[in-house]
Design a protein around this motif. Structure first.
Motif, PDB file in Angstrom:
ATOM      1  N   ILE A   1     -78.125  58.003  26.897  1.00 30.82           N
ATOM      2  CA  ILE A   1     -79.100  57.803  27.960  1.00 30.82           C
ATOM      3  C   ILE A   1     -79.468  56.321  28.054  1.00 30.82           C
ATOM      4  N   PRO A   2     -79.257  55.690  29.200  1.00 28.67           N
ATOM      5  CA  PRO A   2     -79.625  54.281  29.373  1.00 28.67           C
ATOM      6  C   PRO A   2     -81.120  54.121  29.631  1.00 28.67           C
ATOM      7  N   ASP A   3     -81.569  52.873  29.671  1.00 25.64           N
ATOM      8  CA  ASP A   3     -82.951  52.596  30.075  1.00 25.64           C
ATOM      9  C   ASP A   3     -83.102  52.723  31.585  1.00 25.64           C
ATOM     10  N   ILE A   4     -82.071  52.262  32.299  1.00 25.72           N
ATOM     11  CA  ILE A   4     -82.069  52.324  33.765  1.00 25.72           C
ATOM     12  C   ILE A   4     -80.694  52.809  34.213  1.00 25.72           C
ATOM     13  N   ALA A   5     -80.674  53.686  35.191  1.00 23.86           N
ATOM     14  CA  ALA A   5     -79.427  54.144  35.799  1.00 23.86           C
ATOM     15  C   ALA A   5     -79.454  53.784  37.280  1.00 23.86           C
ATOM     16  N   CYS A   6     -78.333  53.287  37.770  1.00 22.83           N
ATOM     17  CA  CYS A   6     -78.165  53.031  39.198  1.00 22.83           C
ATOM     18  C   CYS A   6     -77.163  54.052  39.727  1.00 22.83           C
ATOM     19  N   LEU A   7     -77.567  54.822  40.713  1.00 21.72           N
ATOM     20  CA  LEU A   7     -76.728  55.895  41.233  1.00 21.72           C
ATOM     21  C   LEU A   7     -76.646  55.783  42.748  1.00 21.72           C
ATOM     22  N   GLY A   8     -75.588  56.341  43.326  1.00 21.29           N
ATOM     23  CA  GLY A   8     -75.468  56.282  44.779  1.00 21.29           C
ATOM     24  C   GLY A   8     -74.244  57.018  45.249  1.00 21.29           C
TER      25      GLY A   8
END
Length: 685
Positions: free
Chosen positions: A506-513
């Motif tokens: 699990i990352p600190d921040i995820a960028c999805l799209g």
């Protein structure tokens, strides 16, 4: 429904037509299946005849001898029967509605059709003489389906509709025809997630249980069945089946036949548009990876016109099976009914507003429920904006300037300075970003030694080495470095929770799209609440951040993913497809690598161990001429049927045979009918 319908005017004789046959692809014989001790068709006709606005009910079936039993049931119920072509359903409707002024269409899939709703539709239609077509919208349960249209509209469809899907699905042409005056009658609170149709065996089981509980009398309305459906948990039986999935998939199979009938070279219309584009648009395209220089000019079409399922048509009318799928945004398929219906509903209510819209909250809740890293979210319109916002946030919360990148992360200055397309990026900006190699611990540690604000990575065409992601996670925590996982491609595709859920890191921040809105522009920055609250001071804002069409499409797409069928099916079909492609490559004896994973793969063509763009170009040329549109990435989607994949493997075998002969005769360049494809950029360091 309106409490007091407008006064109706005469729009001619009203005839309701039920289309029914025994040769259903998914559930043969369903019209005669037992439902509460009677044939399903008899239940439907009994309920339909209770509608007071109908002058006549007619059953339209085929001339097939097997459908004699349909006629027996219908005539036993006192209903006239019209028989005609098995495939040309539209012609049967025309024959069934001679003398009508208004036509009501009901399919044999909807035995619990509500006579009160039928009367409402007819009354509203007769009161609005400007309408050509009126139907119950997708906020009603699937199974309440009914459409009302003028006989003149039906006759126009019969005259002008020529394709097999248009003539099989009756109103398909009507709904797509330019100038059709349409309206949907919606319910206040949506029951669109309730499935009361009969298209699969589990649907029949669900309806049997409901009829056992409530009976099948016309006085029992569709909303009562819906309430019982929800109260008794019957959605667990058939809720994973997509709305109108059967219709959509049958259209896709018909489209595949058009692909197989053959292609021509890129035609006059494509060439003329390309010439105009180069006069008006630098490079002739808005997206570099879609430019004609990435394909074989003169063979590959330069412009596409439309898409359906996994098929696309160029501006000259040629059909193809698409694998780049718009570079990844199309997860469910072009023209998927769930997203199309959601956007159609929302566009009538507004696209952007002065204040936030409820969909911003509802889609945020869905993302937080699905994505492990997400405790708070912010929306963007594309992946580059999302990753750049995450980098800015990381710099703000850590007080550090440098970042380290392990993948492709968009066109903004902080990243693209690493590539040969770095023109216009100041050296001072370029110096703040370093690059590390995925799966290389030493490379990662070298980058980490510079105390970056963030480590950002994406999953390449290989699996993480054992322990690599865990090492990244642990070391980022130890050094106070923000771990950003760029899941623009893998998010909602590897699984509902993306690659982070798939690999358990699990990352600190995820960028999805990309896939999250099935083709509409939307991306998301998601992360821990502690970090995300930094956006209260970090400027990240845009007029269209809460644009509602993309959010409506995202909500519908995430609903489909949450049914639990989409992602596993993509993996299963993708693995099967890769096995077929791998066997084709092995049989060719060529130096070709198939890299990637089941949801996303790519071919790499080599000569003497080096990437060979001429060989790649010849492959793209020979496959597109056979109806397969390859590009860089190969995305298997929910829309790719086994038949599409099997045909593609056949084409790949044929194309590789051409390549093998060209290599053996040293004629690869001579066989190319245009310049070989180029590359958008290569990383510089």
């Amino acid at each position: 429904m309106p409490s007091s319908p407008p006064e109706a005017v005469d729009r001619g004789r009203v005839v309701a037509v039920v289309q029914s046959r025994l040769g259903s692809t998914r559930l043969p014989g369903k019209a005669l299946a037992d439902l509460g001790g009677r044939p399903l068709l008899a239940v439907l006709l009994d309920r339909l005849r209770a509608a007071t606005t109908l002058d006549e009910v007619v059953v339209a079936t085929t001339e097939d001898v097997a459908d004699d039993e349909i006629e027996t049931v219908a005539t036993g119920a006192g209903v006239r029967v019209v028989r005609g072509s098995t495939d040309d359903v539209l012609s049967r409707f025309v024959a069934a509605t001679t003398g009508a002024g208004t036509v009501v269409r009901v399919t044999g899939d909807c035995p619990l059709v509500d006579p009160v709703l039928i009367d409402e539709l007819v009354t509203v239609f007769r009161a609005h003489t400007a309408l050509d077509y009126l139907a119950l919208g997708p906020s009603w349960p699937e199974g309440a389906d009914a459409e009302v249209f003028s006989k003149a509209t039906l006759d126009a469809a019969d005259r002008d509709a020529t394709s097999a899907p248009d003539r099989e699905h009756v109103t398909l042409w009507v709904k797509q025809a330019e100038g059709t005056r349409m309206r949907l009658l919606e319910r206040g609170a949506s029951l669109g997630h309730v499935r009361l149709t009969v298209d699969e065996p589990q649907d029949l089981d669900v309806l049997r249980e409901l009829v056992d509980k409530l009976g099948a009398a016309p006085a029992t309305g569709i909303e009562e069945y819906a309430e019982a459906y929800l109260a008794t948990g019957l959605a667990e039986r058939n809720g994973a089946i997509g709305r109108n999935e059967g219709l959509w998939r049958s259209r896709n199979l018909a489209d595949l036949e058009q692909v197989k009938r053959g292609q021509t070279a890129a035609g006059d219309r494509s060439a003329e548009l390309l010439e105009r584009a180069h006069r008006l648009v630098p490079g002739g395209t808005q997206t570099l990876s879609k430019g004609i220089d990435q394909f074989v000019k003169g063979v590959t079409p330069a412009f596409l016109e439309r898409g359906s399922g996994c098929h696309v048509w160029d501006v000259d009318g040629n059909a193809y099976i698409d694998y780049p799928m718009a570079l990844g945004p199309i997860l469910l398929g072009y023209d998927h009914p769930a997203t199309v219906d959601a956007v159609r509903r929302q566009i009538g209510e507004g696209t952007v507003f002065t204040l936030p819209h409820r969909l911003e909250v509802e889609v945020a809740e869905r993302v937080i429920d699905m994505v492990p890293a997400a405790e708070m979210v912010r929306f963007a319109k594309n992946g580059s904006d999302a990753t750049s916002a995450a980098i800015r946030l990381a710099r703000a919360v850590t007080g550090r300037d440098e970042v380290a990148a392990g993948g492709y992360h968009g066109w903004h200055d902080w990243y693209v300075g690493l590539t040969e397309r770095r023109a216009g990026v100041p050296e001072a900006v370029r110096s703040l970003t370093s690059k590390f190699t995925f799966n290389d611990v030493d490379s990662f540690e070298t980058a980490l030694a510079h105390s970056p604000a963030a480590i950002i990575l994406e999953l390449p065409a290989e699996d993480p080495a054992p322990g690599f992601l865990e090492h990244v996670r642990r070391r980022c925590t130890e050094t106070g470095t923000v771990f950003i996982w760029d899941e623009i491609v893998t998010g909602f595709r590897w699984g509902p929770g993306g690659a982070q859920e798939y690999y358990g890191v699990i990352p600190d921040i995820a960028c999805l799209g990309k896939a999250m809105a099935n083709g509409l522009p939307l991306a998301v920055v998601a992360g821990s609440a502690e970090l995300m609250k930094g956006f209260s001071s970090v400027f990240f804002s845009g007029t269209f951040g809460g644009e509602t069409l993309s959010l409506a499409a995202a909500k519908a797409t995430l609903d489909e993913i949450e049914r639990g069928v989409v992602c596993p099916t993509i993996w299963e079909r993708g693995e099967r497809f890769r096995a077929g492609l791998t066997a084709a490559i092995a049989g060719s004896g060529l130096d070709v690598d198939l890299i990637g994973h089941a949801p996303r793969s790519a071919f790499v063509f080599k000569t003497d161990g080096q990437v060979d763009m001429q060989l790649r170009g010849l492959f793209l040329q020979e496959t597109v001429r056979r109806g397969i549109l390859f590009g860089g990435p190969i995305f298997v989607t929910w829309a790719h049927e086994d038949a599409d994949l099997d045909y593609t493997v056949e084409v790949v075998n044929d194309a590789l045979a051409v390549l093998r002969e060209a290599v053996e005769t040293d004629s690869v360049a001579a066989r190319l009918d245009g310049p070989p494809p180029g590359v958008v950029f290569r990383p510089q360091r």
